[in-house]
Design a protein around this motif. Structure first.
Motif, PDB file in Angstrom:
ATOM      1  N   GLY A   9     -60.308  -1.932  17.357  1.00 15.73           N
ATOM      2  CA  GLY A   9     -60.328  -0.988  18.463  1.00 15.73           C
ATOM      3  C   GLY A   9     -61.282   0.158  18.210  1.00 15.73           C
ATOM      4  O   GLY A   9     -61.842   0.299  17.123  1.00 15.73           O
ATOM      5  N   GLY A  10     -61.478   0.985  19.238  1.00 13.55           N
ATOM      6  CA  GLY A  10     -62.361   2.133  19.089  1.00 13.55           C
ATOM      7  C   GLY A  10     -62.735   2.724  20.423  1.00 13.55           C
ATOM      8  O   GLY A  10     -62.131   2.410  21.452  1.00 13.55           O
ATOM      9  N   GLY A  16     -69.635  -1.548  27.863  1.00 17.60           N
ATOM     10  CA  GLY A  16     -69.785  -2.013  26.500  1.00 17.60           C
ATOM     11  C   GLY A  16     -68.803  -3.116  26.139  1.00 17.60           C
ATOM     12  O   GLY A  16     -68.039  -3.599  26.980  1.00 17.60           O
ATOM     13  N   SER A  17     -68.833  -3.486  24.859  1.00 20.03           N
ATOM     14  CA  SER A  17     -68.008  -4.590  24.367  1.00 20.03           C
ATOM     15  C   SER A  17     -67.284  -4.200  23.084  1.00 20.03           C
ATOM     16  O   SER A  17     -67.762  -3.347  22.322  1.00 20.03           O
ATOM     17  CB  SER A  17     -68.880  -5.820  24.069  1.00 20.03           C
ATOM     18  N   LEU A  18     -66.152  -4.821  22.881  1.00 15.03           N
ATOM     19  CA  LEU A  18     -65.411  -4.715  21.629  1.00 15.03           C
ATOM     20  C   LEU A  18     -64.793  -6.071  21.331  1.00 15.03           C
ATOM     21  O   LEU A  18     -64.491  -6.844  22.259  1.00 15.03           O
ATOM     22  CB  LEU A  18     -64.289  -3.677  21.724  1.00 15.03           C
ATOM     23  N   ARG A  19     -64.580  -6.335  20.048  1.00 13.47           N
ATOM     24  CA  ARG A  19     -63.884  -7.548  19.638  1.00 13.47           C
ATOM     25  C   ARG A  19     -62.674  -7.152  18.797  1.00 13.47           C
ATOM     26  O   ARG A  19     -62.836  -6.568  17.727  1.00 13.47           O
ATOM     27  CB  ARG A  19     -64.800  -8.457  18.826  1.00 13.47           C
ATOM     28  N   LEU A  20     -61.510  -7.470  19.306  1.00 14.30           N
ATOM     29  CA  LEU A  20     -60.279  -7.214  18.572  1.00 14.30           C
ATOM     30  C   LEU A  20     -59.911  -8.439  17.743  1.00 14.30           C
ATOM     31  O   LEU A  20     -60.150  -9.570  18.157  1.00 14.30           O
ATOM     32  CB  LEU A  20     -59.134  -6.886  19.530  1.00 14.30           C
ATOM     33  N   SER A  21     -59.307  -8.179  16.594  1.00 14.13           N
ATOM     34  CA  SER A  21     -58.803  -9.244  15.737  1.00 14.13           C
ATOM     35  C   SER A  21     -57.334  -8.992  15.445  1.00 14.13           C
ATOM     36  O   SER A  21     -56.887  -7.842  15.417  1.00 14.13           O
ATOM     37  CB  SER A  21     -59.571  -9.290  14.405  1.00 14.13           C
ATOM     38  N   CYS A  22     -56.611 -10.066  15.214  1.00 14.28           N
ATOM     39  CA  CYS A  22     -55.204  -9.961  14.837  1.00 14.28           C
ATOM     40  C   CYS A  22     -54.960 -10.980  13.724  1.00 14.28           C
ATOM     41  O   CYS A  22     -55.034 -12.189  13.979  1.00 14.28           O
ATOM     42  CB  CYS A  22     -54.309 -10.230  16.026  1.00 14.28           C
ATOM     43  N   ALA A  23     -54.698 -10.475  12.537  1.00 17.07           N
ATOM     44  CA  ALA A  23     -54.448 -11.335  11.387  1.00 17.07           C
ATOM     45  C   ALA A  23     -52.946 -11.531  11.221  1.00 17.07           C
ATOM     46  O   ALA A  23     -52.189 -10.551  11.181  1.00 17.07           O
ATOM     47  CB  ALA A  23     -55.032 -10.709  10.127  1.00 17.07           C
ATOM     48  N   ALA A  24     -52.530 -12.784  11.124  1.00 17.86           N
ATOM     49  CA  ALA A  24     -51.110 -13.121  11.034  1.00 17.86           C
ATOM     50  C   ALA A  24     -50.758 -13.625   9.647  1.00 17.86           C
ATOM     51  O   ALA A  24     -51.566 -14.293   8.985  1.00 17.86           O
ATOM     52  CB  ALA A  24     -50.760 -14.177  12.076  1.00 17.86           C
ATOM     53  N   SER A  25     -49.558 -13.300   9.213  1.00 25.38           N
ATOM     54  CA  SER A  25     -49.033 -13.823   7.951  1.00 25.38           C
ATOM     55  C   SER A  25     -47.532 -14.014   8.089  1.00 25.38           C
ATOM     56  O   SER A  25     -46.887 -13.434   8.980  1.00 25.38           O
ATOM     57  CB  SER A  25     -49.346 -12.865   6.793  1.00 25.38           C
ATOM     58  N   GLY A  26     -46.984 -14.863   7.216  1.00 19.62           N
ATOM     59  CA  GLY A  26     -45.546 -15.088   7.233  1.00 19.62           C
ATOM     60  C   GLY A  26     -45.072 -16.081   8.272  1.00 19.62           C
ATOM     61  O   GLY A  26     -43.863 -16.170   8.537  1.00 19.62           O
ATOM     62  N   TRP A 113     -44.579  -8.683  16.978  1.00 26.24           N
ATOM     63  CA  TRP A 113     -45.631  -7.817  17.510  1.00 26.24           C
ATOM     64  C   TRP A 113     -46.348  -7.078  16.391  1.00 26.24           C
ATOM     65  O   TRP A 113     -45.744  -6.735  15.370  1.00 26.24           O
ATOM     66  CB  TRP A 113     -45.018  -6.785  18.465  1.00 26.24           C
ATOM     67  N   GLY A 114     -47.620  -6.830  16.629  1.00 25.56           N
ATOM     68  CA  GLY A 114     -48.372  -5.963  15.739  1.00 25.56           C
ATOM     69  C   GLY A 114     -48.148  -4.507  16.091  1.00 25.56           C
ATOM     70  O   GLY A 114     -47.410  -4.176  17.028  1.00 25.56           O
ATOM     71  N   GLN A 115     -48.807  -3.633  15.344  1.00 27.58           N
ATOM     72  CA  GLN A 115     -48.623  -2.198  15.532  1.00 27.58           C
ATOM     73  C   GLN A 115     -49.535  -1.637  16.623  1.00 27.58           C
ATOM     74  O   GLN A 115     -49.348  -0.501  17.061  1.00 27.58           O
ATOM     75  CB  GLN A 115     -48.883  -1.455  14.216  1.00 27.58           C
ATOM     76  N   GLY A 116     -50.512  -2.412  17.026  1.00 34.03           N
ATOM     77  CA  GLY A 116     -51.413  -2.000  18.097  1.00 34.03           C
ATOM     78  C   GLY A 116     -52.692  -1.366  17.593  1.00 34.03           C
ATOM     79  O   GLY A 116     -52.749  -0.822  16.489  1.00 34.03           O
ATOM     80  N   THR A 117     -53.727  -1.455  18.412  1.00 36.27           N
ATOM     81  CA  THR A 117     -55.004  -0.809  18.122  1.00 36.27           C
ATOM     82  C   THR A 117     -55.499  -0.140  19.402  1.00 36.27           C
ATOM     83  O   THR A 117     -55.430  -0.727  20.482  1.00 36.27           O
ATOM     84  CB  THR A 117     -56.029  -1.816  17.566  1.00 36.27           C
ATOM     85  N   GLN A 118     -55.981   1.076  19.286  1.00 34.21           N
ATOM     86  CA  GLN A 118     -56.379   1.864  20.447  1.00 34.21           C
ATOM     87  C   GLN A 118     -57.778   1.463  20.915  1.00 34.21           C
ATOM     88  O   GLN A 118     -58.718   1.399  20.112  1.00 34.21           O
ATOM     89  CB  GLN A 118     -56.368   3.356  20.108  1.00 34.21           C
ATOM     90  N   VAL A 119     -57.890   1.237  22.196  1.00 34.23           N
ATOM     91  CA  VAL A 119     -59.185   1.010  22.839  1.00 34.23           C
ATOM     92  C   VAL A 119     -59.369   2.097  23.894  1.00 34.23           C
ATOM     93  O   VAL A 119     -58.517   2.260  24.770  1.00 34.23           O
ATOM     94  CB  VAL A 119     -59.252  -0.382  23.498  1.00 34.23           C
ATOM     95  N   THR A 120     -60.460   2.830  23.785  1.00 34.37           N
ATOM     96  CA  THR A 120     -60.752   3.891  24.733  1.00 34.37           C
ATOM     97  C   THR A 120     -62.135   3.642  25.326  1.00 34.37           C
ATOM     98  O   THR A 120     -63.116   3.504  24.580  1.00 34.37           O
ATOM     99  CB  THR A 120     -60.716   5.269  24.064  1.00 34.37           C
ATOM    100  N   VAL A 121     -62.194   3.572  26.648  1.00 38.06           N
ATOM    101  CA  VAL A 121     -63.449   3.320  27.343  1.00 38.06           C
ATOM    102  C   VAL A 121     -63.812   4.569  28.139  1.00 38.06           C
ATOM    103  O   VAL A 121     -63.061   4.986  29.027  1.00 38.06           O
ATOM    104  CB  VAL A 121     -63.337   2.099  28.274  1.00 38.06           C
ATOM    105  N   SER A 122     -64.931   5.155  27.820  1.00 34.43           N
ATOM    106  CA  SER A 122     -65.358   6.374  28.497  1.00 34.43           C
ATOM    107  C   SER A 122     -66.265   6.028  29.678  1.00 34.43           C
ATOM    108  O   SER A 122     -67.008   5.049  29.647  1.00 34.43           O
ATOM    109  CB  SER A 122     -66.093   7.287  27.528  1.00 34.43           C
ATOM    110  N   SER A 123     -66.199   6.868  30.689  1.00 39.53           N
ATOM    111  CA  SER A 123     -66.999   6.605  31.896  1.00 39.53           C
ATOM    112  C   SER A 123     -68.358   7.275  31.819  1.00 39.53           C
ATOM    113  O   SER A 123     -68.642   8.056  30.935  1.00 39.53           O
ATOM    114  CB  SER A 123     -66.238   7.117  33.116  1.00 39.53           C
TER     115      SER A 123
END
Length: 123
Positions: A9-10, A16-26, A113-123
């Motif tokens: 996130g960011g 623009g573009s962003l690529r989120l990832s989610c790594a799983a274990s267990g 569920w994961g803890q989340g990642t913030q995505v902010t898109v400015s105009s």
């Protein structure tokens, strides 16, 4: 113990573009459908996309269809969300979630569920 950890996130400008990832274990990752959800301030958590466990079939919410792409790499136990043509209304905390079985658009259908990642898109 299942753990889902989002990253990527960011802050990005509209268009623009962003690529989120989610790594799983267990968990046996290939046996689980994976979903992405998002929650904006003051709003309920909403469905974004899911991808099925083996077939890789996908489904998207209307507002993101054609702009976002969900994918998975079972060898890396990771699910991705490629987000293009971002809009200010995409601003939210993005969560990944796992579900044993087929994909679902329902928040209640997902067990982990994961803890989340913030995505902010400015105009």
């Amino acid at each position: 113990q299942v753990q889902l950890v989002e990253s990527g996130g960011g802050l990005v400008q509209a268009g623009g573009s962003l690529r989120l990832s989610c790594a799983a274990s267990g968990l046996t990752f290939s046996g689980y459908a994976m979903g992405w959800f998002r929650q904006a301030p003051g709003k309920e958590r909403e469905f974004v996309a899911w991808i099925n466990r083996n077939t890789g079939s996908t489904y998207y919410a209307g507002p993101v269809k054609g702009r976002f792409t969900i994918s998975r790499d079972n060898a890396k136990n990771t699910v991705y969300l490629q987000m293009n043509s971002l809009k200010p209304e995409d601003t939210a905390v993005y969560y990944c979630a796992s579900r044993f079985g087929l994909g679902s658009t329902s928040v209640a259908a997902y067990n982990n569920w994961g803890q989340g990642t913030q995505v902010t898109v400015s105009s």
